[in-house]
Design an enzyme around this catalytic site. Structure first.
Site, mmCIF file in Angstrom:
data_model
loop_
_atom_site.group_PDB
_atom_site.id
_atom_site.type_symbol
_atom_site.label_atom_id
_atom_site.label_comp_id
_atom_site.label_asym_id
_atom_site.label_seq_id
_atom_site.Cartn_x
_atom_site.Cartn_y
_atom_site.Cartn_z
ATOM 1 N N ASP A 44 1.509 -41.929 26.721
ATOM 2 C CA ASP A 44 1.924 -41.989 28.124
ATOM 3 C C ASP A 44 3.275 -41.301 28.276
ATOM 4 O O ASP A 44 4.095 -41.298 27.360
ATOM 5 C CB ASP A 44 2.033 -43.448 28.584
ATOM 6 C CG ASP A 44 2.096 -43.580 30.095
ATOM 7 O OD1 ASP A 44 1.619 -42.653 30.793
ATOM 8 O OD2 ASP A 44 2.600 -44.602 30.590
ATOM 9 N N GLU A 75 3.617 -36.278 29.928
ATOM 10 C CA GLU A 75 2.306 -36.771 29.465
ATOM 11 C C GLU A 75 1.789 -35.912 28.308
ATOM 12 O O GLU A 75 1.301 -36.434 27.292
ATOM 13 C CB GLU A 75 1.300 -36.739 30.624
ATOM 14 C CG GLU A 75 1.622 -37.673 31.787
ATOM 15 C CD GLU A 75 1.128 -39.092 31.566
ATOM 16 O OE1 GLU A 75 0.743 -39.436 30.432
ATOM 17 O OE2 GLU A 75 1.138 -39.861 32.542
ATOM 18 N N ASP A 117 -3.721 -42.775 30.586
ATOM 19 C CA ASP A 117 -3.987 -43.093 31.988
ATOM 20 C C ASP A 117 -3.741 -41.886 32.900
ATOM 21 O O ASP A 117 -3.776 -42.016 34.121
ATOM 22 C CB ASP A 117 -3.163 -44.303 32.448
ATOM 23 C CG ASP A 117 -1.664 -44.112 32.291
ATOM 24 O OD1 ASP A 117 -1.159 -43.027 32.606
ATOM 25 O OD2 ASP A 117 -0.998 -45.058 31.849
ATOM 26 N N ASP A 156 3.344 -46.951 27.487
ATOM 27 C CA ASP A 156 4.261 -46.915 28.630
ATOM 28 C C ASP A 156 5.593 -47.558 28.270
ATOM 29 O O ASP A 156 6.663 -47.058 28.636
ATOM 30 C CB ASP A 156 3.614 -47.628 29.818
ATOM 31 C CG ASP A 156 4.539 -47.705 31.016
ATOM 32 O OD1 ASP A 156 4.810 -46.670 31.640
ATOM 33 O OD2 ASP A 156 5.015 -48.821 31.325
ATOM 34 N N HIS A 184 8.826 -68.264 27.158
ATOM 35 C CA HIS A 184 9.419 -67.087 27.813
ATOM 36 C C HIS A 184 10.935 -67.090 27.664
ATOM 37 O O HIS A 184 11.560 -68.106 27.344
ATOM 38 C CB HIS A 184 9.042 -67.073 29.293
ATOM 39 C CG HIS A 184 9.547 -68.294 30.037
ATOM 40 N ND1 HIS A 184 10.841 -68.421 30.486
ATOM 41 C CD2 HIS A 184 8.907 -69.438 30.390
ATOM 42 C CE1 HIS A 184 10.996 -69.594 31.088
ATOM 43 N NE2 HIS A 184 9.843 -70.238 31.039
ATOM 44 N N GLU A 189 2.661 -73.082 33.368
ATOM 45 C CA GLU A 189 3.620 -74.179 33.338
ATOM 46 C C GLU A 189 3.133 -75.333 34.208
ATOM 47 O O GLU A 189 2.231 -75.182 35.037
ATOM 48 C CB GLU A 189 4.991 -73.671 33.812
ATOM 49 C CG GLU A 189 6.092 -74.721 33.896
ATOM 50 C CD GLU A 189 6.430 -75.382 32.562
ATOM 51 O OE1 GLU A 189 5.538 -76.071 32.008
ATOM 52 O OE2 GLU A 189 7.570 -75.223 32.086
#
Length: 380
Positions: free
Chosen positions: A11, A52, A77, A126, A178, A262
């Site tokens: 990408d 790309e 992509d 990406d 997290h 959560e």
């Protein structure tokens, strides 16, 4: 003789088009999903299409370094690059013609196929491109060869593991909380009824360190465990952002699993403990001590436990002998550990789960389970 097969994911991006640009590419073993090499680079000011094509060339070169005779499937992509390199569209721009010629020179066209994929399935490449642009740097990581995978090895038992009288292998579940959010800093209750907030800058640093720790599983740490091969995450923004960083490091796509969301704190959402106590005297303490007591308009700890138990059972049913990473939340991690060890649900709230910490449980097909790690800090 059948040729080996490799997958290249590539990408590129340009912020302004033309603007500051970069590319990312990785090589993956299609049998295991393991990332074998990562490449990225900052290109200065250029167009998105050039970026790309630069990603394509870098990915093919990395594949050739691993196996010069392999057949390669390129996944991108960029519809433009896929169609042009497949010979269905003409290449009109001089810079793109030059890069396309370089790509064809790296690997013979009859050994390369091109597949268009949605952007969401190209997240790892990406992420590498964005790191290259953000840091204006070059990335070149060689992570192994197709035969260097670390599968679970019967008989490779970690010291102190529970004794079993057979060779049955479990599924290993790596639970990652997290990273930090503004609500973590303010100590407000942040549940599943609101999809936000995002990670703070410190939270993103924590996610990156957690990614490095998870990447080392089966290699530098917890060597008795198989390498991670699947990545799940709660649908909340904070877990999706953390999982994206981990996924980029592991070379794995993120699959959303609402069962690991959560707790729904109902009317307590966004409030601090002091604010909750002022409006609902004594109820917050009861919620922590009595796992069956729900937050007003929300869930109890046992409600979360029932969801998480269902999520763990689904992971177990999908197959053993592998490692699955789950990016989730504090109450969900406590519930998973409590379920795995068979602890009374009213004691789960006593388990410390810091932001970006790692806990590990293992589940056997016969219903047996093990708690391997609880709350290991990621170093952030």
């Amino acid at each position: 003789m059948t040729r080996a097969r490799l997958v290249v994911e590539a990408d590129g991006g340009s912020r302004g088009n033309p603007g500051p640009a970069g590319y990312g590419a990785l090589v993956r073993d299609p049998r295991t999903g393991r990332v074998l090499a990562e490449r990225g680079g900052f290109l200065g000011v250029t167009s998105n299409n050039v970026a790309e094509y630069s990603a394509l060339v870098a990915g093919l070169r990395a594949a050739v370094e691993i196996d010069p005779d392999a057949e390669v499937e390129v996944r991108m992509d960029s519809r433009l690059v896929v169609e042009q390199m497949s010979g269905r569209w003409q290449i009109k721009h001089d810079d793109m013609r030059r890069l396309a010629a370089q790509a064809r020179a790296v690997v013979a066209p009859d050994r390369v196929t091109y597949t268009w994929v949605p952007r969401a399935e190209n997240a790892a490449a990406d992420a590498l491109a964005n790191v290259a642009m953000d840091q204006r740097t070059t990335i070149a990581r060689d992570l192994g060869r197709p035969d260097d995978v670390h599968p679970v090895v019967p008989g490779r038992l970690a010291s102190g593991a529970p004794v079993r009288f057979d060779d049955a292998q479990p599924v290993t579940v790596v639970l990652v909380r997290h990273g930090e959010t503004p609500m973590t800093v303010s100590k407000a209750y942040s549940g599943s009824s609101v999809v936000g907030p995002s990670l703070t800058d410190r939270g993103r640093e924590q996610a990156a360190r957690a990614a490095e720790l998870v990447h080392s599983i089966g290699q530098d740490v917890w060597g008795a465990l198989p390498d991670p091969s699947e990545l799940l995450a709660s649908p909340m923004v904070r877990t999706q952002e953390t999982a994206a960083v981990i996924g980029a490091r592991l070379g794995l796509p993120v699959r959303v699993e609402p069962l690991f969301a959560e707790c729904d704190f109902g009317e307590w959402e966004g409030l601090t403990a002091a604010e909750i106590e002022a409006r609902w005297p004594g109820q917050l303490e009861r919620w922590h001590d009595d796992a069956a007591f729900p937050a007003p308009g929300g869930e109890s700890i046992e409600d979360v436990g029932a969801r998480v138990r269902a999520g763990l059972e689904a992971v177990r049913a999908a197959g053993v002998g592998r490692t699955v990473v789950v990016v989730t939340h504090s109450v969900s991690v406590r519930s998973a550990v409590g379920v795995a060890i068979g602890a009374n649900s009213s004691s789960w709230a006593r388990i410390r789960v810091a932001p970006a910490s790692v806990s590990i449980v293992r589940l056997w097909a016969d219903g047996a389970s093990e708690v391997t790690v609880v709350g290991a800090p990621s170093g952030a």
